[in-house]
Each structure stands twice: as C-alpha cells, then as structure tokens.
Scaffold this active site. Structure first.
Site, PDB file in Angstrom:
ATOM      1  N   HIS A  57       4.647  -1.713  -4.507  1.00 23.76           N
ATOM      2  CA  HIS A  57       5.013  -2.051  -5.879  1.00 23.76           C
ATOM      3  C   HIS A  57       6.404  -2.689  -5.882  1.00 23.76           C
ATOM      4  O   HIS A  57       7.301  -2.257  -5.158  1.00 23.76           O
ATOM      5  CB  HIS A  57       4.997  -0.796  -6.754  1.00 23.76           C
ATOM      6  CG  HIS A  57       5.457  -1.054  -8.143  1.00 23.76           C
ATOM      7  ND1 HIS A  57       4.981  -2.109  -8.895  1.00 23.76           N
ATOM      8  CD2 HIS A  57       6.365  -0.421  -8.934  1.00 23.76           C
ATOM      9  CE1 HIS A  57       5.568  -2.099 -10.068  1.00 23.76           C
ATOM     10  NE2 HIS A  57       6.417  -1.095 -10.123  1.00 23.76           N
ATOM     11  N   ASN A  59       9.786  -6.754 -12.089  1.00 24.03           N
ATOM     12  CA  ASN A  59       8.754  -5.714 -12.088  1.00 24.03           C
ATOM     13  C   ASN A  59       7.668  -6.095 -13.091  1.00 24.03           C
ATOM     14  O   ASN A  59       7.902  -6.106 -14.292  1.00 24.03           O
ATOM     15  CB  ASN A  59       9.409  -4.376 -12.469  1.00 24.03           C
ATOM     16  CG  ASN A  59       8.439  -3.213 -12.467  1.00 24.03           C
ATOM     17  OD1 ASN A  59       7.231  -3.404 -12.390  1.00 24.03           O
ATOM     18  ND2 ASN A  59       8.981  -2.016 -12.547  1.00 24.03           N
ATOM     19  N   CYS A  78       2.197   1.044 -13.254  1.00 27.83           N
ATOM     20  CA  CYS A  78       2.379   0.227 -12.049  1.00 27.83           C
ATOM     21  C   CYS A  78       1.378   0.571 -10.943  1.00 27.83           C
ATOM     22  O   CYS A  78       1.230  -0.191  -9.992  1.00 27.83           O
ATOM     23  CB  CYS A  78       3.805   0.371 -11.534  1.00 27.83           C
ATOM     24  SG  CYS A  78       5.029   0.141 -12.823  1.00 27.83           S
TER      25      CYS A  78
END
Ligand code: UT7
Length: 336
Positions: A263, A293, A122
C-alpha cells in the site's frame, strides 16, 4: 478477526491482466503550499509524496474505475460479455446506493456480471481479490474484474494540512480467471480486521450516524480524518505480519520474492516493512511520489505499473500487502 487461506482449491485462480487510470490533473506539493500552511520539504520528507492526481469535475469514481477496467480487460483479452463478476473496492463511491460497481457494469456493458462494492479502505483491492478468488475457485464464476477506485478529493478537507496533503484520486484493476497447471496462480491470501480502532482513521460525517446538516456543514465532517502517528505504528506491524503469513503459507522465503507491492501511504512505512521482512528496497515497488495515497486504488495501480514496467514476469513470486481504516489489513502471495 482473521481469515487465512492456502489456496489448495480444485480450481486455481490467476491474474490474466491488469490496468490503471489516473486523472490528468496534477496537484503538486508546491501547488499545496498556496492552499494550506505546508511545504514541499515537509510533505516529501515525512511521506515521500511529491504530487497527486485530482479527478475533473464530473469525473466520478465509477468513471476512473471503468477506464482502469478497460485497460485490464484489454490486456487479459476478455470482453465485457465474458465477465461474470465485478467487485469495486472504494471508500469514495459515486453514491451511497447503488454500488459503484453497478455503474461500472453499465458503463462496460457487462450485462451478465454480478456487481457489488467492498468497503475495506486501503485493503479493499485485496479484500476484493480474496472474495473473487474464492467465488472463482468454488466453480460458479469464471472471469472476475476486481477494481480499486477512489475520488478521495471529494472527501478531503482542503483546510486541514494534516490530511489534505496525503491523498489522491485514481483507479487500478485486475482480471481474475481460472488457471491451470501451466499458469501462475494466487498461492495464499490473508485478510484481517480490528474494529476496536474505528476512531483513528475515518470519515466521521455524511453517514447515518452523523448526517451533514446546515448546522454542521462548515465542520467538513464528511472528510478523511486520521491520527497519523497511531495509524503509522499499527500499519507497520499489521503489514509485516500479513506479509510473513502469506509468504509462509505459500511455502516461499523472503529470498524467493521477486517483488513486494505494498500500500502506498508513506515511504517511511514502506521502508520499515521492507527492513522487517529483510527484503531489499529495490524489490519493493513504490509510486506514491506521483500519486499520493489513493486508498483502495493504491495497490492495484502499483501492481499494474510494476507489471507494465516489466518488473513482474511469468513465474515470479510476488507479495501484495495493504492496510487501512477499519482497521483492515490484507496480503496475497502470487505466482505470476
Ligand atoms: O492509508 C491508510 C493508512 N495511512 C497511513 O498509513 C498513514 C500513517 N501516518 C503517516 O503517514 C504520518 O503519521 C503522517 C504523514 C500522516 C504524519 O507524519 P508525522 O511524522 O506522524 O507527523 P505528525 O502528525 O506527528 O505532525 C508533526 C508536526 C506537527 O506539528 P507540531 O505539533 O510538532 O508542532 C503537525 O502540526 O507536523 C505538523 N504538520 C505539518 N506541517 C507542515 C502536520 N501536517 C503538516 C503539513 N505541513 N502538511
């Protein structure tokens, strides 16, 4: 291991354009209720996610990346001929080799661009930003395309409610180019790694350590696995520290930040970071309710949406921050 830089190099680097691409198919929390033992209420209250996008069959990570790249290049006013560097950040590459960036180079017809991938989960888009920024500021490269792209649906165990409700597919991109005194610039970057925590967030199978075989195929080991609570705590601390470091290094204050683009993993993580940085929630960009996500793509997609929605304007100070498997973390302070 940490790397921090105040970008005092001779050649400033700026973001000339952003782009993103989300596959058309939506998979809502309600849809998931018929796939695993879960509820919209559980997913939304624990994560903030309502829906996510799923790539079509035959639509590969490189295809998502290519579409996002085209959007960013159009906004930057840069053609494929002018690109000399393409970096794709991904943990769901089309193939183990060659790199997804090679497919993107071919798709775009960017024949003279050096192309390679970065695997930093990520944090990957911000790792790519750090690398591209240094290659441009050293003077050898002029126009870089950095892309975060994921087809996580191909690495999801759809029988595991602990993980399958969290992830989605998508891509975001930015064109980095040389700046000058009249333009914005990347002010400060920080990237970090803690390899002692590889076991709490990973794709355990499908690599050379644990190849998929006839005997283990039913265990779905080539899927994302996570110890959520452990990751949660570490994510908040690491993103807070990385954000504070780039804000300080850039000579900024929390009050002078127009927007934080974090994020997009969990709204509770995002709220905790905003609170600890004493930055009000309205200055923190959130779109995870729509996309879940998307790992390396998340910060890139959010940056593009914030920019296109007019939440970032010339001269604004913004902070990008990410955290992911590795463990990895990264942040950047940018004057737009
Ligand atoms: O992108 C990289 C970084 N990733 C992250 O930052 C993610 C960090 N972690 C998280 O976001 C959260 O830990 C999760 C959203 C993954 C999980 O939330 P949690 O509040 O930590 O829940 P939990 O894992 O502790 O599970 C609580 C309960 C468990 O049941 P019991 O043992 O209390 O009876 C789970 O079995 O919730 C259950 N559960 C579910 N229930 C309904 C887990 N997943 C589900 C589900 N639907 N999908």
């Amino acid at each position: 291991m940490l790397s921090m830089s105040a970008n005092t190099s001779k050649i400033p680097v700026r973001i000339a354009g952003t782009g993103s691409y989300l596959p058309a198919k939506e998979l809502t929390n309600k849809d998931l209720e018929s796939i695993v033992d879960t509820t919209d209420e559980w997913i939304f209250s624990r994560t903030g996610i309502r829906s996510r996008r799923i790539a079509a069959e035959g639509e590969n990570t490189s295809d998502l990346a290519t579409e996002a790249a085209k959007n960013a290049m159009e906004q930057a006013g840069i053609t494929a001929d002018e690109l000399d560097l393409i970096i794709v950040a991904t943990i769901s590459p089309d193939t183990i080799t060659p790199a997804t960036a090679c497919y993107v180079q071919h798709n775009l017809g960017a024949k003279s661009a050096l192309a390679f991938d970065i695997s930093a989960a990520c944090s990957g888009f911000l790792y790519a930003m750090e690398v591209a920024q240094r290659m441009i500021s050293d003077g050898n490269f002029k126009n870089a395309l950095i892309i975060g792209a994921e087809k996580l649906s191909a690495f999801t165990n759809w029988d595991d409610r602990n993980t399958c409700v969290l992830f989605g597919d998508g891509a975001g991109a930015a064109v980095l180019t040389r700046g000058d005194e009249t333009t914005g610039r990347i002010l400060s970057t920080k990237i970090g790694t803690d390899g002692s925590q590889t076991g709490i967030l990973n794709i355990p199978g499908g690599g050379s350590a644990c190849p998929t075989t006839v005997d283990n195929a039913d265990q779905k080991l080539a899927s994302l696995a996570m110890q959520g609570r452990e990751v949660f705590k570490l994510a908040v601390n690491a993103m807070k520290r990385a954000s504070e470091a780039v804000i300080e290094e850039a000579g900024l204050t929390a009050e002078s930040i127009k927007l934080v683009v974090p994020h997009q993993a969990n709204l509770r993580i995002i709220d905790a970071i905003a609170d600890r940085l004493t930055i009000p929630n309205e200055k923190v960009f959130v779109n995870l309710h729509k996309y879940g996500n998307t790992s390396a793509a998340a910060v890139a997609i959010a940056l593009d949406e914030a920019h296109r929605e007019g939440k970032i304007e010339r001269g604004d100070n913004i902070v990008l921050v990410g955290f992911g498997a590795g463990l990895t973390w990264a942040a950047a302070a940018i004057q737009w």
